[in-house]
Design a protein around this motif. Sequence first.
Motif, PDB file in Angstrom:
ATOM      1  N   UNK A  57      47.104  41.867  49.948  1.00 33.81           N
ATOM      2  CA  UNK A  57      48.271  40.897  49.815  1.00 33.81           C
ATOM      3  C   UNK A  57      47.981  39.620  49.971  1.00 33.81           C
ATOM      4  N   UNK A  58      47.028  39.325  50.878  1.00 33.34           N
ATOM      5  CA  UNK A  58      46.718  37.918  50.986  1.00 33.34           C
ATOM      6  C   UNK A  58      45.735  37.467  50.014  1.00 33.34           C
ATOM      7  N   UNK A  59      44.870  38.441  49.504  1.00 34.56           N
ATOM      8  CA  UNK A  59      43.739  38.080  48.486  1.00 34.56           C
ATOM      9  C   UNK A  59      44.693  37.827  47.141  1.00 34.56           C
ATOM     10  N   UNK A  96      40.965  46.700  43.370  1.00 38.86           N
ATOM     11  CA  UNK A  96      41.640  47.214  42.474  1.00 38.86           C
ATOM     12  C   UNK A  96      43.147  47.157  43.216  1.00 38.86           C
ATOM     13  N   UNK A  97      43.496  47.132  44.214  1.00 39.81           N
ATOM     14  CA  UNK A  97      44.626  46.536  44.847  1.00 39.81           C
ATOM     15  C   UNK A  97      45.377  45.349  44.485  1.00 39.81           C
ATOM     16  N   UNK A  98      44.428  44.416  44.337  1.00 37.11           N
ATOM     17  CA  UNK A  98      44.601  42.885  43.872  1.00 37.11           C
ATOM     18  C   UNK A  98      44.835  43.004  42.261  1.00 37.11           C
ATOM     19  N   UNK A  99      43.885  43.630  41.586  1.00 37.72           N
ATOM     20  CA  UNK A  99      44.180  43.689  40.147  1.00 37.72           C
ATOM     21  C   UNK A  99      45.736  44.424  39.863  1.00 37.72           C
ATOM     22  N   UNK A 100      46.222  45.322  40.623  1.00 40.95           N
ATOM     23  CA  UNK A 100      47.568  45.898  40.521  1.00 40.95           C
ATOM     24  C   UNK A 100      48.719  44.816  41.013  1.00 40.95           C
ATOM     25  N   UNK A 101      48.430  44.023  42.227  1.00 46.02           N
ATOM     26  CA  UNK A 101      49.242  43.151  42.471  1.00 46.02           C
ATOM     27  C   UNK A 101      49.619  41.994  41.287  1.00 46.02           C
TER      28      UNK A 101
END
Length: 317
Positions: A57-59, A96-101
């Motif tokens: 979330x921070x990234x 990949x989490x950041x990609x999605x966010x």
Amino acid sequence: MPLRSVIAGCGGCLPAQVVTNEELAARHGLDTSDAWIRERSGITRRHFAGPGETAASMGAEAARRALAQAGIEAGEVDAVIVATATPDSAFPATAVHIQRLLGVTRGFGFDVSAACTGFIYALAIADSMLRTGQARCALVIGTEVYSRILDWTDRGTCVLFGDGAGAVVLRAEERADGRGILSTHLHADGRHADILHVEGTTGPLRMAGREVFKHAVTKLAAVVEEALAANGLPREAVDWLVPHQANIRIIEAMGRKLGLPPEQVVVTVDRHANTSAASVPLALAEAVEDGRIRKGDLVLLEAIGGGLTWGAALLRF
Ligand code: UT7
């Protein structure tokens, strides 16, 4: 014209919760003092992630700010490379989490593990991939929640770290004006693995501070000389040193070594503490945001951390 990796935008994200040295000592009943922490490390306070705040979330927030500064849409990003020692999950990667966010649906994403040197490693990988045409526009992110891997009974380590994220947008551009990453220099020596490590995958972190300190001053001095020599540049050519933010005494020693006045050394350790892989991009984002670092400036990045790993990058902003 040479294909160069140019920083198009920078961004940082710090969690809202700020904890001073006194508050930290009181919260965990530590036998320490504000005076000791300030004197030995230069740290006065740090940010800690709250519930729901994670490396991803921070990234993602740091990346949004970097994209906004660059004037680039998330849809243009085709590589997300994240340096972290505190990922949200073993997999998928934090990238990949950041990609999605962010709503990025193309290209690739992966994490890099090189502790406090992680951002320099990630930048080096991204630079190679951009210059060889494997991507056109990369997000390079350092993001950490060390508050989740600290031993709150160990006063020698728990007072030194903080949470946060920093990001840069790196774009492949054909440039004749010399802007872009000039070179990157990576090192690792596993013989020193024990002096700074995380137990298992969840912690806690262990550090022999005095030993790491000694390696830091010698290895960082050598790697910045290596970066300058590789480009045939004298120390006087450096406009800004953006060092890893572990200890003000190490940062000042590096500034002196390069003959730079303190005004040309970017310092955040006093307010952020050591945010590991996030510290260099957070410091860079701050100095770009407030107008200190400008287009065309020669910027030297360096870091050292668990591994031991260490490295430097020289770039014309
Ligand atoms: O990010 C990766 C890279 N990390 C670094 O570069 C960190 C490098 N190391 C350092 O920054 C410093 O070594 C520290 C800030 C960790 C420690 O500073 P130091 O001047 O090297 O102190 P020390 O570890 O030699 O400890 C000096 C004394 C010890 O007591 P004795 O043995 O002299 O009686 C420690 O027990 O300070 C004591 N001490 C503390 N006292 C009050 C250690 N931690 C604390 C504390 N409060 N929090």
